[in-house]
Design a protein around this motif. Structure first.
Motif, short mmCIF file in Angstrom:
data_model
loop_
_atom_site.label_atom_id
_atom_site.label_comp_id
_atom_site.label_asym_id
_atom_site.label_seq_id
_atom_site.Cartn_x
_atom_site.Cartn_y
_atom_site.Cartn_z
N GLY A 95 -1.29 3.20 3.41
CA GLY A 95 -1.47 1.69 3.28
C GLY A 95 -1.41 1.34 4.90
O GLY A 95 -0.76 1.87 5.62
N ILE A 96 -1.97 0.27 5.26
CA ILE A 96 -2.30 -0.21 6.70
C ILE A 96 -1.91 -1.74 6.52
O ILE A 96 -2.74 -2.47 5.87
N ALA A 97 -1.13 -2.09 7.49
CA ALA A 97 -1.43 -3.73 7.85
C ALA A 97 -2.38 -4.24 8.18
O ALA A 97 -2.97 -3.41 9.13
N GLU A 98 -3.00 -5.35 7.90
CA GLU A 98 -4.37 -5.94 7.93
C GLU A 98 -4.68 -5.90 9.51
O GLU A 98 -5.63 -5.60 9.91
N SER A 99 -3.69 -6.45 10.29
CA SER A 99 -3.89 -6.59 11.90
C SER A 99 -4.22 -5.32 12.27
O SER A 99 -5.20 -5.08 13.16
N GLN A 100 -3.36 -4.18 11.92
CA GLN A 100 -3.65 -2.96 12.40
C GLN A 100 -4.85 -2.58 12.11
O GLN A 100 -5.60 -1.79 13.01
N LEU A 101 -5.20 -2.49 10.85
CA LEU A 101 -6.54 -2.05 10.25
C LEU A 101 -7.64 -2.54 10.86
O LEU A 101 -8.80 -1.87 11.49
N VAL A 144 0.85 2.53 7.78
CA VAL A 144 0.94 2.04 9.31
C VAL A 144 1.41 0.69 8.91
O VAL A 144 0.57 -0.38 8.56
N PHE A 145 2.65 0.01 9.80
CA PHE A 145 3.09 -1.11 9.23
C PHE A 145 4.14 -1.47 10.26
O PHE A 145 4.37 -0.86 11.20
N SER A 268 7.16 -4.49 15.88
CA SER A 268 6.98 -3.09 16.52
C SER A 268 6.40 -2.35 15.43
O SER A 268 6.84 -2.48 14.10
N ALA A 269 5.23 -1.79 15.66
CA ALA A 269 4.40 -1.08 14.39
C ALA A 269 4.69 0.42 14.79
O ALA A 269 5.03 1.06 15.48
N VAL A 270 4.55 1.10 13.46
CA VAL A 270 5.32 2.30 13.13
C VAL A 270 4.42 2.94 12.31
O VAL A 270 3.46 2.27 11.48
N CYS A 271 4.02 4.25 12.29
CA CYS A 271 3.27 5.21 11.27
C CYS A 271 4.49 5.75 10.58
O CYS A 271 5.44 6.40 11.30
#
Length: 294
Positions: A95-101, A144-145, A268-271
């Motif tokens: 699952g990935i946040a849209e901005s990150q994807l 990734v969120f 703050s992004a994390v995996c």
């Protein structure tokens, strides 16, 4: 016992029904029904029963769930037994946040497929709260969120991907008309164009507006950041977005920043993955790429 039947059973449980499982597995619903019937015959137990219009797990079905999880997890480990990552087979649910994807992941995904061409990634563009919850309940392998969602305590293991500033942006024409988002107690006839209500950066800016008693005309809620940017560039309204999503438009002068009183706003992004998750070679490769390219 055919492993396909176990996978179908697990998918029905995860998706919440036969029809949704059929869609995810690209089967007809009759195929799903047949496979579950075969599994019930082999186990001599009814696994689902119809209550109202829904198929729900029987007691036997509930007891079977952890055994199926263990079997399929073991099969996945065997698929990743090969030391050569190029030969490693397996699936990853991410699952990935849209901005990150949209803006951070394409190069990582390209590198991953080069390293592990026989692996399959099942990617979902998701809200960060949903990613957190599905990591905790085990339906996602990786997420990734933005860790700003909180609420996961020690349940998840996370790897920092960096801190990102967030900006209030508008077209030059809109900024000229509405340059002041610092003075309190204002009513501004401009639209706020942003993601859905659980969007982290939306929540940051709406809290700021409440504290300042700044009232906007109305909110236009969209799921697509590219669409949001296009509307902002077309003078439809303002938005509050991570800087990396609008850097190109800022450089070209299509968008400009409007100052606020927010002190160093950032996300703050994390995996992350569940703390008890077995880290397969495929998972480790994906994590390594995320951390390396942060």
């Amino acid at each position: 016992m055919d492993l396909k039947y176990l996978n179908t059973f697990k998918t029905i449980v995860e998706e919440g029904g036969f029809a949704k499982a059929a869609d995810k597995l690209n089967y007809t619903q009759s195929t799903i029904t047949f496979q579950i019937g075969q599994l019930e015959q082999e186990l001599c137990a009814q696994l689902f029963e119809k209550i109202g219009r829904r198929m729900v797990l029987t007691k036997a079905g509930e007891q079977l769930v952890p055994y199926v999880d263990d079997v399929l997890a073991s099969v996945n480990k065997m698929r990743c037994f090969e030391n050569d990552l190029t030969e490693c087979r397996g699936d990853l649910q991410i699952g990935i946040a849209e901005s990150q994807l949209c803006y951070q992941m394409p190069s990582i995904l390209r590198q991953f497929h080069q390293q592990a061409p026989k692996a399959r990634l099942f990617l979902r563009s998701m809200n960060c709260y949903d990613i957190r919850d599905e990591l905790i309940n085990g339906t996602l392998d990786l997420g990734v969120f933005y860790q700003n969602v909180g609420g996961f305590g020690s349940n998840l293991t996370t790897y920092s991907l960096g801190d990102y500033p967030v900006l209030l942006v508008a077209s030059p024409q809109i900024k000229e008309r509405y340059p002041d988002f610092i003075t309190a107690d204002q009513q501004l006839s401009v639209s706020f164009i942003i993601n859905e209500q659980n969007c982290i950066f939306r929540q940051i800016f709406e809290q700021y507006l409440r504290e300042k008693s700044i009232r906007l005309d109305h909110t236009i809620e969209l799921w697509s950041i590219p669409t949001i940017k296009n509307l902002v560039k077309s003078n439809v309204g303002i938005s509050f977005l991570p800087k990396f999503t609008v850097q190109e438009e800022l450089d070209r002068g299509e968008l400009v920043e409007i100052p606020t009183d927010l002190k160093n706003p950032q996300i703050s992004a994390v995996c992350g993955h569940h703390k008890n998750k077995w880290i397969s070679p495929l998972m480790q490769a994906f994590i390594d790429l995320c951390v390396k390219t942060k």
